[in-house]
Motif scaffolding. Structure first.
Motif, mmCIF file in Angstrom:
data_model
loop_
_atom_site.group_PDB
_atom_site.id
_atom_site.type_symbol
_atom_site.label_atom_id
_atom_site.label_comp_id
_atom_site.label_asym_id
_atom_site.label_seq_id
_atom_site.Cartn_x
_atom_site.Cartn_y
_atom_site.Cartn_z
ATOM 1 N N UNK A 26 -26.057 -20.459 -61.087
ATOM 2 C CA UNK A 26 -26.214 -19.035 -60.803
ATOM 3 C C UNK A 26 -27.564 -18.746 -60.142
ATOM 4 N N UNK A 27 -28.587 -19.486 -60.543
ATOM 5 C CA UNK A 27 -29.911 -19.331 -59.927
ATOM 6 C C UNK A 27 -29.890 -19.814 -58.486
ATOM 7 N N UNK A 28 -29.304 -20.966 -58.262
ATOM 8 C CA UNK A 28 -29.257 -21.546 -56.914
ATOM 9 C C UNK A 28 -28.477 -20.651 -55.949
ATOM 10 N N UNK A 110 -34.059 -27.769 -57.530
ATOM 11 C CA UNK A 110 -33.684 -26.364 -57.360
ATOM 12 C C UNK A 110 -34.582 -25.673 -56.331
ATOM 13 N N UNK A 111 -35.883 -25.971 -56.374
ATOM 14 C CA UNK A 111 -36.870 -25.426 -55.424
ATOM 15 C C UNK A 111 -36.855 -23.894 -55.377
ATOM 16 N N UNK A 112 -36.853 -23.292 -56.536
ATOM 17 C CA UNK A 112 -36.867 -21.830 -56.605
ATOM 18 C C UNK A 112 -38.306 -21.319 -56.465
ATOM 19 N N UNK A 113 -38.511 -20.392 -55.565
ATOM 20 C CA UNK A 113 -39.847 -19.819 -55.366
ATOM 21 C C UNK A 113 -40.216 -18.931 -56.543
ATOM 22 N N UNK A 114 -41.498 -18.864 -56.827
ATOM 23 C CA UNK A 114 -41.969 -18.002 -57.910
ATOM 24 C C UNK A 114 -41.903 -16.533 -57.489
ATOM 25 N N UNK A 115 -41.934 -15.638 -58.486
ATOM 26 C CA UNK A 115 -41.931 -14.196 -58.167
ATOM 27 C C UNK A 115 -43.143 -13.821 -57.312
ATOM 28 N N UNK A 116 -42.992 -12.793 -56.530
ATOM 29 C CA UNK A 116 -44.112 -12.305 -55.720
ATOM 30 C C UNK A 116 -45.036 -11.452 -56.591
ATOM 31 N N UNK A 117 -46.258 -11.276 -56.125
ATOM 32 C CA UNK A 117 -47.203 -10.426 -56.838
ATOM 33 C C UNK A 117 -47.705 -11.021 -58.138
ATOM 34 N N UNK A 118 -47.921 -12.339 -58.147
ATOM 35 C CA UNK A 118 -48.408 -12.994 -59.365
ATOM 36 C C UNK A 118 -49.743 -12.400 -59.795
ATOM 37 N N UNK A 119 -49.885 -12.179 -61.106
ATOM 38 C CA UNK A 119 -51.115 -11.600 -61.647
ATOM 39 C C UNK A 119 -52.212 -12.650 -61.736
ATOM 40 N N UNK A 120 -51.837 -13.879 -62.082
ATOM 41 C CA UNK A 120 -52.780 -14.997 -62.063
ATOM 42 C C UNK A 120 -52.173 -16.098 -61.201
#
Length: 221
Positions: A26-28, A110-120
């Protein structure tokens, strides 16, 4: 022997694995259900962002980081080895090394990108969360290997409850800091559960063979 035969162990492993692989697919495929849950969670935690919360969750995410999880597990392995529980010591090392390899291979597959706007700052791929995966392995090790050595059942239950709360807090910290999506941390829990159950079955199947080869007789038996 560290573990006893349990007919339910195989079914637990199957449930964890099936659930994980369904979530991974489902993620892919960017399934709208997973995407909807992830976006909702990000919206909720975005409304909670304050300097104090950010500082608090930054500390929590450090304590639950893969590097710290390795330290916790190595300390437990060394302590078990020192008191003569060699099978426990080597099994913890196996869980740690094997788990990290599996988690890394899934990440680069899977190579899923991280969410945008990371706080750290956070590098690498997003699925699954290494923080949550490692923390759950640490907690499972404590619950099934360390806590049974305590005589008081009530104390065991209280500590187990505290450890579960800690796992949830670490998971929340990863979503709050936008290092991961909600589905990343959920996948990590399923993967850790699957790896733990599979490791137990491997332990039981090859205990005599590996034990004789490495001479892992516990000195305090």
């Amino acid at each position: 022997m560290l573990l006893e035969e349990n007919n339910h162990r195989k079914w637990f492993a199957i449930v964890y694995l099936v659930a994980f692989f369904l979530l991974e697919i489902m993620v892919i495929t960017n399934n709208f259900i997973v995407t909807g849950f992830d976006q909702t969670a990000q919206h909720i935690f975005s409304s909670m962002v304050t300097p104090f919360n950010t500082k608090l969750f930054t500390i929590i995410t450090f304590l639950g980081s893969p590097a710290m999880d390795v330290i916790y597990l190595v300390i437990m392995a060394l302590l078990f080895y020192r008191i003569g529980k060699k099978d426990s010591s080597f099994w913890i090392a196996f869980i740690l090394i094997g788990g990290n390899i599996i988690s890394y291979l899934i990440k680069i597959t899977v190579k899923r990108s991280r969410p945008t706007g990371k706080i750290i700052p956070a590098s690498g791929y997003s699925f699954p969360s290494g923080h949550v995966f490692g923390t759950m392995l640490v907690i499972l090790t404590l619950v099934f290997l360390v806590l049974p050595t305590l005589k008081s059942l009530s104390t065991q239950h209280i500590i187990t409850a505290v450890l579960i709360i800690w796992l949830v807090i670490v998971a929340i910290s990863r979503v709050y800091l936008r290092g991961h999506y909600l589905s990343d941390v959920a996948g990590s829990m399923l993967l850790a559960g699957a790896w733990w159950e599979c490791s137990e079955m491997l332990y039981l199947k090859y205990y005599d063979t590996i034990g004789n080869f490495l001479k892992l007789n516990n000195t305090n038996q």
